[in-house]
Design an enzyme around this catalytic site. Structure first.
Site, PDB file in Angstrom:
ATOM      1  N   GLN A 199      42.378  37.899  32.379  1.00 16.87           N
ATOM      2  CA  GLN A 199      41.448  38.366  33.416  1.00 16.87           C
ATOM      3  C   GLN A 199      41.073  37.193  34.342  1.00 16.87           C
ATOM      4  O   GLN A 199      41.856  36.260  34.458  1.00 16.87           O
ATOM      5  CB  GLN A 199      40.210  39.031  32.793  1.00 16.87           C
ATOM      6  N   LYS A 224      48.892  34.672  36.417  1.00 22.37           N
ATOM      7  CA  LYS A 224      48.761  33.680  35.340  1.00 22.37           C
ATOM      8  C   LYS A 224      49.966  33.688  34.408  1.00 22.37           C
ATOM      9  O   LYS A 224      50.416  32.632  33.980  1.00 22.37           O
ATOM     10  CB  LYS A 224      47.482  33.961  34.513  1.00 22.37           C
ATOM     11  N   GLY A 273      47.380  42.154  31.132  1.00 18.96           N
ATOM     12  CA  GLY A 273      48.799  42.440  31.325  1.00 18.96           C
ATOM     13  C   GLY A 273      49.422  41.260  32.028  1.00 18.96           C
ATOM     14  O   GLY A 273      49.163  41.035  33.193  1.00 18.96           O
ATOM     15  N   HIS A 274      50.182  40.477  31.293  1.00 20.24           N
ATOM     16  CA  HIS A 274      50.823  39.305  31.901  1.00 20.24           C
ATOM     17  C   HIS A 274      52.310  39.580  32.091  1.00 20.24           C
ATOM     18  O   HIS A 274      53.027  39.821  31.140  1.00 20.24           O
ATOM     19  CB  HIS A 274      50.608  38.066  31.015  1.00 20.24           C
ATOM     20  N   ASP A 306      44.766  39.133  37.465  1.00 18.99           N
ATOM     21  CA  ASP A 306      46.057  39.405  38.102  1.00 18.99           C
ATOM     22  C   ASP A 306      46.442  38.359  39.141  1.00 18.99           C
ATOM     23  O   ASP A 306      47.086  38.669  40.133  1.00 18.99           O
ATOM     24  CB  ASP A 306      46.069  40.803  38.743  1.00 18.99           C
TER      25      ASP A 306
HETATM   26  P1  IMP Z   1      37.931  46.398  30.487  1.00 12.41           P
HETATM   27  O1  IMP Z   1      38.257  44.967  30.284  1.00 12.41           O
HETATM   28  O2  IMP Z   1      39.045  47.329  30.126  1.00 12.41           O
HETATM   29  O3  IMP Z   1      36.638  46.770  29.860  1.00 12.41           O
HETATM   30  O4  IMP Z   1      37.739  46.616  32.065  1.00 12.41           O
HETATM   31  C1  IMP Z   1      36.647  46.025  32.764  1.00 12.41           C
HETATM   32  C2  IMP Z   1      37.075  45.601  34.166  1.00 12.41           C
HETATM   33  O5  IMP Z   1      37.971  44.517  34.047  1.00 12.41           O
HETATM   34  C3  IMP Z   1      37.814  46.670  34.949  1.00 12.41           C
HETATM   35  O6  IMP Z   1      37.493  46.502  36.317  1.00 12.41           O
HETATM   36  C4  IMP Z   1      39.277  46.341  34.710  1.00 12.41           C
HETATM   37  O7  IMP Z   1      40.097  46.815  35.741  1.00 12.41           O
HETATM   38  C5  IMP Z   1      39.187  44.825  34.700  1.00 12.41           C
HETATM   39  N1  IMP Z   1      40.281  44.199  33.934  1.00 12.41           N
HETATM   40  C6  IMP Z   1      40.403  44.126  32.592  1.00 12.41           C
HETATM   41  N2  IMP Z   1      41.516  43.454  32.247  1.00 12.41           N
HETATM   42  C7  IMP Z   1      42.090  43.069  33.397  1.00 12.41           C
HETATM   43  C8  IMP Z   1      43.257  42.302  33.693  1.00 12.41           C
HETATM   44  O8  IMP Z   1      43.978  41.808  32.820  1.00 12.41           O
HETATM   45  N3  IMP Z   1      43.531  42.120  35.013  1.00 12.41           N
HETATM   46  C9  IMP Z   1      42.729  42.604  35.992  1.00 12.41           C
HETATM   47  N4  IMP Z   1      41.630  43.306  35.762  1.00 12.41           N
HETATM   48  C10 IMP Z   1      41.308  43.541  34.474  1.00 12.41           C
HETATM   49 MG    MG Z   2      47.341  41.215  34.831  1.00  8.86          MG
END
Ligand code: IMP
Ligand code: MG
Length: 422
Positions: free
Chosen positions: A223, A16, A40-41, A13
């Site tokens: 991420q 990007k 989520g972009h 977040d």
């Molecule tokens: P998962 O990727 O859904 O398995 O989540 C694992 C960890 O990564 C959690 O703490 C999520 O909140 C974090 N996470 C996954 N995708 C994103 C993203 O796009 N932005 C920020 N945090 C993310």
């Molecule tokens: Mg995001």
């Protein structure tokens, strides 16, 4: 622009989506290489807001080729929804999007297992997005996953899915969860498979042709560095390599074809989900949330917030080879009187100038701060480096120096025009 890998230098977040959108202007091809629809972009074009989860943000610009690479895990139903959503907004998605035939498929049992494992972990939960990302990558590593090439082949898909549903239903029953109906999953996935078939191709050879033509390719990271499965705060991470190396394995473009790495970072720090965040601070969190900022794009969860952590960003420069920095959300600090920047960690008597690998140690670490005077002036109208207050410029120079990379972009808002090339 040459071949550029863009990564998040914090916990995701970092903004990007917007930086990718800006850099895409000079790119021919934009590639997603890891993660799935956990990402989520958010991109604003004028007043219109677009939230992309799987499709590269490059899709919002005309005549750009977008690729979902082999390293991504694809929820096909989610992808169809995203394509449809873009088309409704008048965005062309036809002949400009390619999906790797070797990308793995996310199934409903992955999502269900993701949720069940979180329940089982109780207070030690990861705080996942519940999109099934971990279990899908788990199947990939265990060599029991299905790939896009299987999904679009009706006969093969039916056979393979039958075995998968049978096996996973046993696991779900053991968790006390409801088993899935093969018939229902099959029908929904076959429909998505037919819809997606024209997009599915060998993206490795496609990208190789692009490299040979001398196209400019932008590798869009999802991420952030500290969510990396190897380099992040394990187990509070996502299940892919979010760091620069992931762009190579996740696309099939070799390391010696890459020219530059851009790290995106916020002027402060945020994190969604559980796990250590050394500079977390409720005051800055309350301030940002009151401004309506820092709510997750995928789950809507309020993000945890803290001061800028240069121990973390310096570490990110090291593991990603970051050349250039894009600092975003500078305007979020516009009202702060004294800005703190973490320059080291302290755990009892022990000091750290790098991020310790042991999350228990990292969770105990107290930040050592340097202080900077706030500029207390709105910056969102700045359009050039000299439009920025002197105190903003000093702050940005300082965090870039502490992060051991060159300041390249300063972003003062979500709009395309709120981007200052330094
Ligand atoms: P998962 O990727 O859904 O398995 O989540 C694992 C960890 O990564 C959690 O703490 C999520 O909140 C974090 N996470 C996954 N995708 C994103 C993203 O796009 N932005 C920020 N945090 C993310
Ligand atoms: Mg995001």
């Amino acid at each position: 622009m040459a071949n550029t890998i863009l990564v998040g230098a914090q916990w995701g977040d970092e903004g990007k989506g917007k930086i990718i959108d800006v850099l895409t202007e000079q790119a021919d091809v934009v590639v997603r290489t890891q993660g799935g629809n956990n990402a989520g972009h958010t991109v604003f074009i004028g007043k219109q807001k677009y939230v992309l989860h799987l499709i590269p943000s490059g899709i919002l610009r005309k005549k750009k080729i977008c690729v979902i690479g082999n390293g991504v895990v694809v929820d096909p139903v989610g992808l169809v929804g995203e394509i449809e959503g873009l088309r409704k907004l008048g965005i062309k998605v036809n002949g400009n999007l390619y999906v790797s035939e070797t990308a793995h498929v996310v199934f409903p049992y992955h999502r269900e297992l993701d949720a069940q494992r979180e329940v089982l972990k109780g207070k030690n939960k990861i705080g996942t997005t519940k999109r099934g990302i971990g279990p899908a990558y788990g199947d990939k590593a265990a060599r029991v996953g299905l790939r896009m090439i299987d999904l679009i082949n009706a006969e093969r898909f039916e056979q393979k899915l039958q075995i998968k549903i049978k096996e996973n239903n046993e696991v779900l029953k053991a968790f006390g969860a409801k088993p899935l109906s093969f018939k229902e999953v099959h029908a929904v996935y076959r429909k998505a498979g037919d819809y997606l078939k024209p997009f599915v191709t060998n993206t490795v050879t496609l990208l190789h042709q692009s490299v040979r033509r001398g196209d400019d390719i932008l590798f869009e990271g999802a991420q952030g560095t500290f969510l990396d499965i190897d380099h992040g705060t394990y187990p509070y991470v996502t299940s892919s390599n979010t760091t620069a190396g992931g762009a190579c394995t996740g696309s099939g473009v070799a390391p010696n074809r890459m020219d530059r790495v851009v790290g995106v970072l916020k002027a402060y720090t945020t994190r969604v989900g559980e796990g250590p965040l050394p500079t977390e601070n409720s005051e800055i969190a309350d301030m940002l949330h009151a401004m309506g900022r820092e709510f997750g794009a995928t789950t809507g969860r309020p993000r945890r917030c803290g001061w800028f952590d240069s121990v973390a960003t310096r570490h990110a420069t090291m593991v990603n080879g970051i050349d250039d920095l894009a600092v975003t959300n500078i305007d979020g600090l516009d009202t702060v009187e004294t800005i703190k920047v973490c320059i080291g960690y302290r755990d009892g008597k022990k000091k750290y100038d790098h991020v310790p690998n042991d999350v228990e140690v990292l969770s105990r670490c107290e930040p050592i701060y340097a202080e900077f005077p706030g500029w207390r002036t709105p910056t969102h109208n700045a359009r050039s480096w000299k439009d920025l207050p002197a105190k903003t410029r000093s702050y940005l120079k300082a965090i870039a120096e502490l992060s051991d990379a060159k300041l390249f972009i300063a972003s003062v808002g979500p709009g395309r025009d709120q981007t200052i090339f330094v």
